[in-house]
Design an enzyme around this catalytic site. Structure first.
Site, PDB file in Angstrom:
ATOM      1  N   ASP A 122       0.833  -1.200   0.000  1.00 34.25           N
ATOM      2  CA  ASP A 122       0.000   0.000   0.000  1.00 34.25           C
ATOM      3  C   ASP A 122       0.870   1.252   0.000  1.00 34.25           C
ATOM      4  OD1 ASP A 122      -2.632   1.484   0.545  1.00 34.25           O
ATOM      5  OD2 ASP A 122      -1.453   2.023   2.309  1.00 34.25           O
ATOM      6  N   GLU A 140      -1.970  -5.615  -3.297  1.00 32.43           N
ATOM      7  CA  GLU A 140      -0.988  -4.765  -2.624  1.00 32.43           C
ATOM      8  C   GLU A 140       0.178  -5.603  -2.107  1.00 32.43           C
ATOM      9  OE1 GLU A 140      -3.651  -1.028  -0.973  1.00 32.43           O
ATOM     10  OE2 GLU A 140      -3.530  -2.851   0.237  1.00 32.43           O
TER      11      GLU A 140
END
EC number: 3.1.26.3
Length: 237
Positions: free
Chosen positions: A50, A122
């Site tokens: 992320d 992610e």
């Protein structure tokens, strides 16, 4: 271990340490059913991925749009990294097929759940980053997010100019710019509109577009350009 060859091809990455990619695919539900698996789930990698995704897009937006202010840059980044974007990309590379899920999670269509797909994607980015570095990760992101980036490019051409002009005119002259359509041409289904932006009785600029909004945006952009040119000329005196 799953055969991850096709996933590597979809990503355009050949891993040196394939265990990183495997780790990125392990959901917490699988760990709960396999307590002897020592490396845990993909949640830590999701955290890293992320952050990597955010900084890569922040850097790209910062350099691609030097005239756009922080608020709009933040909005653009949010569009790029939102769950819907991650899920679209994850589905495009068939990521759900490769997830390690617990039996219950798998039975409840966990391979298609947005949270599982976004989180795993992610984590996969983190795996690429750890295995190949930031440059390779950047290349993968820009290729897979091409559609989202094109959308941001389109949005950037249609927003901000009117608000920036209003801020400038109000700061300089304590006036609010207004817009009006002064002409249009072409067939009904394909008008070309001409708009002007003005303050009181002074016309600042004109612009054109295939919609009234586009014409007004064009006028605001032209007015901003004129202001910037005049400021540059004054600086050079």
């Amino acid at each position: 271990m799953l055969d991850l060859t096709e996933l590597e091809k979809s990503l355009g990455v050949k891993f040196e340490n394939l265990s990183l990619l495997e780790q990125a695919l392990i959901h917490t539900s699988w760990v709960n059913e396999n307590p002897n698996h020592l490396s845990g789930s993909n949640e830590r990698m999701e955290f890293l991925g992320d952050a990597v995704l955010g900084v890569i897009f922040a850097d790209r937006l910062y350099h691609d749009f030097p005239d756009i202010q922080e608020g709009d840059l933040t909005r653009f980044r949010s569009l790029l990294v939102r769950r819907e974007s991650l899920v679209r990309v994850a589905l495009g590379i068939n990521l759900g097929k490769y997830l390690y899920l617990g039996r219950g999670e798998d039975a409840s269509k966990g391979r298609f759940k947005p949270a599982n797909l976004a989180g795993a994607f992610e984590a996969v980015l983190a795996a690429i980053y750890l295995d190949k570095g930031i440059d390779a990760t950047r290349e993968v992101i820009f290729r897979l997010f091409k559609t989202e980036m094109e959308r941001v490019q389109t949005l950037s051409s249609n927003i901000d100019y009117k608000s920036r002009l209003q801020e400038l005119v109000q700061a300089q002259f304590q006036l609010t710019p207004r817009y009006r359509i002064i002409d249009f041409s072409g067939p009904e289904h394909n008008h070309l509109f001409i708009a002007e932006v003005y303050t009181e009785d002074k016309v600042l600029a004109e612009g054109s577009g295939r919609s009234k909004k586009e014409a007004e945006t064009s006028a605001a952009k032209e007015a901003l350009q004129q202001f910037e040119n005049s400021f540059t000329a004054e600086d050079n005196i």
